[in-house]
Design a protein around this motif. Sequence first.
Motif, PDB file in Angstrom:
ATOM      1  N   ASN A 290       0.981   3.975  -3.122  1.00  0.00           N
ATOM      2  CA  ASN A 290       0.569   5.372  -2.960  1.00  0.00           C
ATOM      3  C   ASN A 290       1.620   6.343  -3.454  1.00  0.00           C
ATOM      4  O   ASN A 290       1.319   7.460  -3.830  1.00  0.00           O
ATOM      5  N   ASN A 291       2.851   5.880  -3.413  1.00  0.00           N
ATOM      6  CA  ASN A 291       3.977   6.742  -3.741  1.00  0.00           C
ATOM      7  C   ASN A 291       4.155   6.926  -5.245  1.00  0.00           C
ATOM      8  O   ASN A 291       4.901   7.766  -5.698  1.00  0.00           O
TER       9      ASN A 291
ATOM     10  N   ILE B 120       3.666   7.874  -9.136  1.00  0.00           N
ATOM     11  CA  ILE B 120       3.225   9.070  -9.831  1.00  0.00           C
ATOM     12  C   ILE B 120       1.781   8.857 -10.291  1.00  0.00           C
ATOM     13  O   ILE B 120       1.404   7.792 -10.735  1.00  0.00           O
TER      14      ILE B 120
ATOM     15  N   ARG C 238       0.835  -1.204   0.000  1.00  0.00           N
ATOM     16  CA  ARG C 238       0.000   0.000   0.000  1.00  0.00           C
ATOM     17  C   ARG C 238       0.867   1.249   0.000  1.00  0.00           C
ATOM     18  O   ARG C 238       0.660   2.178  -0.768  1.00  0.00           O
ATOM     19  N   GLU C 239       1.885   1.229   0.861  1.00  0.00           N
ATOM     20  CA  GLU C 239       2.777   2.376   0.994  1.00  0.00           C
ATOM     21  C   GLU C 239       3.490   2.675  -0.335  1.00  0.00           C
ATOM     22  O   GLU C 239       3.543   3.810  -0.774  1.00  0.00           O
ATOM     23  N   LEU C 240       4.016   1.641  -0.964  1.00  0.00           N
ATOM     24  CA  LEU C 240       4.762   1.842  -2.203  1.00  0.00           C
ATOM     25  C   LEU C 240       3.834   2.243  -3.347  1.00  0.00           C
ATOM     26  O   LEU C 240       4.211   3.030  -4.213  1.00  0.00           O
TER      27      LEU C 240
END
Lengths: 259, 242
Positions: A182-183, A185, A178-180
Amino acid sequence: MDRKKWKITTTVVIAIAVLFSAYWIISAKPGAFHDATQLIDKINDVFPQAQAKVIQDTIKLDDKHIVVPFISENDDYGLSYWVWKHYSWKLVYVSTRGLPELWKLGNDPSTYHIVWNLHPDSNVDSLHFYMERHRGYRVSRGIEHYYYPKIQLDEAVSLEGKTYGSMKLWDDWSATIRELTNNQIKKPISFEDKSLAFQNIIISFMYYDRTGEHSTLMKSYSGRSYYNGKIDTEFLFFTEKARLESIEDNYIQVHHSSR
Amino acid sequence: MNVTLNMGIGIVPIITNALAYAGIAYFAYKQYQKQALKPSVWKMIIVMLVGLFSFSFDWSMSNTMLRFAILPLGVWLIFLVCRGNKHRWQKYRSFAWLGFGANYLLLAATLLSIPLQNVLYPTDKLSTHIAKVNNASIIRLHPSAEEVSLNVESLKEQLSSMQEAQLKSDELYVKIVLESDQNNRQEQFPYLLIGTDSKWGSGLSTVIYVEMDGKGIITSTHDKQLYYRFEKSLLQEGISDG
């Protein structure tokens, strides 16, 4: 009574009935699941080459998603994937090749499940899963540095004598994905690539047999599969010890399969 | 749902786009007042929406997509529909062109949002990336990570005093890869810091890696990374249950 009034009343009543039944169908709680004979019939009806003979179990992943491991006439161990949709249980995907696959039930990584059904001849005792991203770097304009740390998460599941099983993606794994994601572009067009490869994430597996040896040789898994609807799955890669970083056997905690 | 709400969309593009739409509405109102031949309002709105439709090319500038409308396809379409009826074309022409012009108002909004975003949310300031840390925790990303958890107090205390440092990514990469063989490799940044919020309204989702010794972090957006060092470790012994 005048006809116009009649017409309007009938139209309104019909419209309400249609809306109500549409709502009923869409929001209905999942009904009873098929029994073993019905399952075999359905699988062979949708995909005759599956030649399903024995239903091993039904694994409920959530209210609307069920995985059914089965054995075929010619001794293949396969999986069928069922989804509750439009007021019935639909068979969306059948595979006679039971190697681990990731089934994305929804958009959020916490809904991802790994499912498998491995032939008993492979003697699998525990399955080991790895989520990786390669280490990398980038230097642009000679000064702007960008470093990608190596990611390697490990988990293991004991098969406990069963050929099949399922595992909800571990919390750390889904949080990391999820974290990656969202990051990334943002795309101007509402096209989003949800595949893990798009985030450079690889989920792979290997297994240990009953003698404690980690096996690279597997029974040939040359199954067939058939898509009968919309489903989002990804195959897991097969990996081996030599490819992993600072891995110690005791590092991995063995989990118990959810069923 | 709760996951998608706070990511991606910042307050700045919302405001600039709202300005652009207000501008479009204003021009439409002006034109309506001026015109002797008044169109019906809902048809006018449809004509403007159709007028918006154009052949355009996209140009991406520092991660912002700029859309240049070139051929007014929508205007032509309305002209075709109005063909043979001069009155009708007279009535709707300006609104069709206003719809096409709206493309450029929206482009202006995007262009305005870039410097505004940079002023309100400078990406080279740590406080833009980490504003709230109450729910923060760490994930161990690599087998070489120790059995530790996040010391939230230590993070809070040091946020304002973290010093930007130089990270030579190429040297670090080579060092890690050459220093040891595959099976014994250590990761310099083996922890992921999660649960922090970027500054309100920034729309930034920053990935934060924590260094092995707990005394350094990398903040990482899709196009830029910053490296910070500080005195005390963010990590403490033992894995927390929370």
